[in-house]
Write an enzyme that holds these catalytic residues in place. Structure first.
Site, PDB file in Angstrom:
ATOM      1  N   VAL A  59       0.854  -1.225  -0.073  1.00 18.91           N
ATOM      2  CA  VAL A  59      -0.091  -0.141   0.196  1.00 18.91           C
ATOM      3  C   VAL A  59       0.798   1.349   0.143  1.00 18.91           C
ATOM      4  O   VAL A  59       0.445   2.385  -0.341  1.00 18.91           O
ATOM      5  CB  VAL A  59      -1.047  -0.026   1.172  1.00 18.91           C
ATOM      6  CG1 VAL A  59      -0.479   0.234   2.564  1.00 18.91           C
ATOM      7  CG2 VAL A  59      -1.941   0.967   0.846  1.00 18.91           C
ATOM      8  N   TYR A  60       2.145   1.201   0.406  1.00 21.85           N
ATOM      9  CA  TYR A  60       2.874   2.363   0.288  1.00 21.85           C
ATOM     10  C   TYR A  60       3.101   3.087  -0.958  1.00 21.85           C
ATOM     11  O   TYR A  60       3.388   2.442  -2.104  1.00 21.85           O
ATOM     12  CB  TYR A  60       4.555   2.043   0.946  1.00 21.85           C
ATOM     13  CG  TYR A  60       4.575   1.668   2.213  1.00 21.85           C
ATOM     14  CD1 TYR A  60       3.385   1.460   3.096  1.00 21.85           C
ATOM     15  CD2 TYR A  60       5.740   1.090   2.769  1.00 21.85           C
ATOM     16  CE1 TYR A  60       3.479   1.319   4.386  1.00 21.85           C
ATOM     17  CE2 TYR A  60       5.750   0.730   4.164  1.00 21.85           C
ATOM     18  CZ  TYR A  60       4.807   0.761   4.878  1.00 21.85           C
ATOM     19  OH  TYR A  60       4.698   0.584   6.371  1.00 21.85           O
ATOM     20  N   THR A  61       2.389   4.274  -1.154  1.00 19.65           N
ATOM     21  CA  THR A  61       2.318   4.995  -2.170  1.00 19.65           C
ATOM     22  C   THR A  61       1.675   4.324  -3.319  1.00 19.65           C
ATOM     23  O   THR A  61       2.103   4.193  -4.707  1.00 19.65           O
ATOM     24  CB  THR A  61       3.869   5.513  -2.657  1.00 19.65           C
ATOM     25  OG1 THR A  61       4.517   4.568  -2.740  1.00 19.65           O
ATOM     26  CG2 THR A  61       4.154   6.643  -1.734  1.00 19.65           C
ATOM     27  N   TYR A  62       0.718   3.700  -2.914  1.00 17.18           N
ATOM     28  CA  TYR A  62      -0.173   2.732  -3.906  1.00 17.18           C
ATOM     29  C   TYR A  62       0.760   1.951  -4.715  1.00 17.18           C
ATOM     30  O   TYR A  62       0.335   1.471  -5.878  1.00 17.18           O
ATOM     31  CB  TYR A  62      -0.806   3.746  -4.933  1.00 17.18           C
ATOM     32  CG  TYR A  62      -1.738   4.697  -4.063  1.00 17.18           C
ATOM     33  CD1 TYR A  62      -2.691   4.476  -3.289  1.00 17.18           C
ATOM     34  CD2 TYR A  62      -1.416   6.233  -4.454  1.00 17.18           C
ATOM     35  CE1 TYR A  62      -3.340   5.381  -2.546  1.00 17.18           C
ATOM     36  CE2 TYR A  62      -2.130   7.141  -3.719  1.00 17.18           C
ATOM     37  CZ  TYR A  62      -3.040   6.848  -2.915  1.00 17.18           C
ATOM     38  OH  TYR A  62      -3.844   7.818  -2.107  1.00 17.18           O
ATOM     39  N   GLY A  63       1.897   1.222  -4.077  1.00 21.00           N
ATOM     40  CA  GLY A  63       2.539   0.149  -4.913  1.00 21.00           C
ATOM     41  C   GLY A  63       3.928   1.070  -5.472  1.00 21.00           C
ATOM     42  O   GLY A  63       4.970   0.090  -5.795  1.00 21.00           O
TER      43      GLY A  63
END
Length: 362
Positions: A59-63
């Protein structure tokens, strides 16, 4: 101590650096964060200093965080096998897919495949459950994770931000059934968040799980950059993730951090990090950085050796009121002192004992 002072993670043979590089800030997709070029510079310096433990999540920065790491590592021959790459599953990146996240077999396997693709690798060294999933049977989660380990796509598994009872249940089931055990626990742990000392930290020590604290600076609230005088006039970089901490208790701790830092010729952030890394049960503290200078400042904490009086002063300002059964267990421990026992190296006064001598016992 330095980044190449490797230690084994929990009850495993996996050797990791005392500071793990957290990469939640890699990428500017959330409206704040680090550019690709700066992220690569931070990775390069961390590895150059001997660091080998890199932590991210789907999920970090949407991948994008996973992709930045994957692109950097793929472009450097031989680097992949020298690193311990950890990522997490649970969060759903697909708005209309009810199985896009969580800890079901379908979700776990799909998320693992997506992370492998983004990181351009064929295996994940440490795969974390990011959050507790109360809707999936724990047997289903642990069996799916064991299948990933058996397939070679995952080497080790751990839990993050999951209640102690659920973690212990999952670990015990895995042990009884011969599945891959939990070797690590990722917790929110800092001078401002010590409630994990009630059950999670003791559980991790008893069950052989290495602890990797996240947010050891409480999102920057303990870095020394925020002061009483600036409250209401300076916006926190991470908004609500930091602003909620900016209260008198925090500033009392920061004042003490500043005092100790002045004595040791270092920074308040380094003192706060050294305190976390020195806690019983902690294996590798996760440090994050949006700028190379922040990484370099944080690494100074590895050089610090806090004196007992420094630790006592910080403990006195930050010790939490722990939930049941911590209080009654403390009473029981105190009673052991009557027979010459000590608790954490300190003799304590007994709470209750009959006044008669040994010879007068019933």
């Amino acid at each position: 101590m330095s980044l190449d002072s490797y230690t084994t993670l929990g009850n495993s043979g996996l050797r990791v650096s005392p500071f793990s590089l957290g990469t939640m800030t890699f990428g500017e997709d959330w409206g704040w964060g680090t550019s690709v070029a700066d992220a690569e510079a931070i990775l390069a310096r961390y590895i150059e200093e001997g660091g080998n433990f890199v932590d991210t999540a789907n999920v970090y920065t949407y991948g994008h965080s996973e992709k930045i790491i994957g692109d950097y590592v793929a472009g450097r021959s031989g680097l992949r096998d020298r690193l311990v790459l950890a990522t997490k599953f649970f969060c759903n990146l697909y708005r209309n897919d009810p199985n896009g996240g969580g800890a079901s077999r379908k979700a776990i396997i799909a998320q693992a495949e997506q992370s492998l693709r983004r990181m351009n690798t064929d295996y994940i060294d440490l795969y974390w459950l990011h959050n507790f999933d109360a809707f999936t049977p724990v047997e289903e989660t642990m069996r799916a994770l064991d299948d990933l380990v058996t397939s070679g796509k995952v080497r080790y598994i751990g839990f993050s931000d999951t209640p102690a009872w659920a973690t212990a249940q999952a670990h015990t089931i895995a042990q009884f059934r011969g599945w891959a055990p939990l070797v690590a626990l990722q917790l929110n742990y800092s001078l401002l968040e010590r409630t994990v000392e009630g059950e999670l930290m003791p559980m991790a020590q008893q069950l052989g799980m290495g602890v990797t604290p996240w947010s050891p600076l409480a999102g920057g609230a303990l870095s020394g950059k925020y002061t009483r005088q600036d409250v209401g006039r300076t916006d926190a970089d991470r908004g609500w993730m930091v602003s909620g901490y900016l209260a008198d208790k925090t500033f009392d701790i920061v004042d003490e951090l500043r005092k100790i830092a002045a004595e040791l010729n270092t920074t308040p952030a380094a003192v706060a990090l050294a305190w976390v890394q020195g806690r019983p049960g902690v294996t590798s503290t996760i440090i994050g950085a949006r700028r190379l200078s922040q990484l370099e400042d944080n690494l100074k904490a590895l050089e610090l050796q806090l004196a007992p009086e420094h630790i006592a002063a910080l403990d006195g300002l930050s010790t939490p009121t722990l939930n049941f059964p911590a209080h009654i267990n403390g009473q029981s421990a105190a009673n052991l002192a009557h027979a010459g026992a000590t608790v954490n190296g300190q003799a304590t006064e007994p709470i209750y004992f009959a006044p008669e001598t040994d010879a007068q016992r019933y």
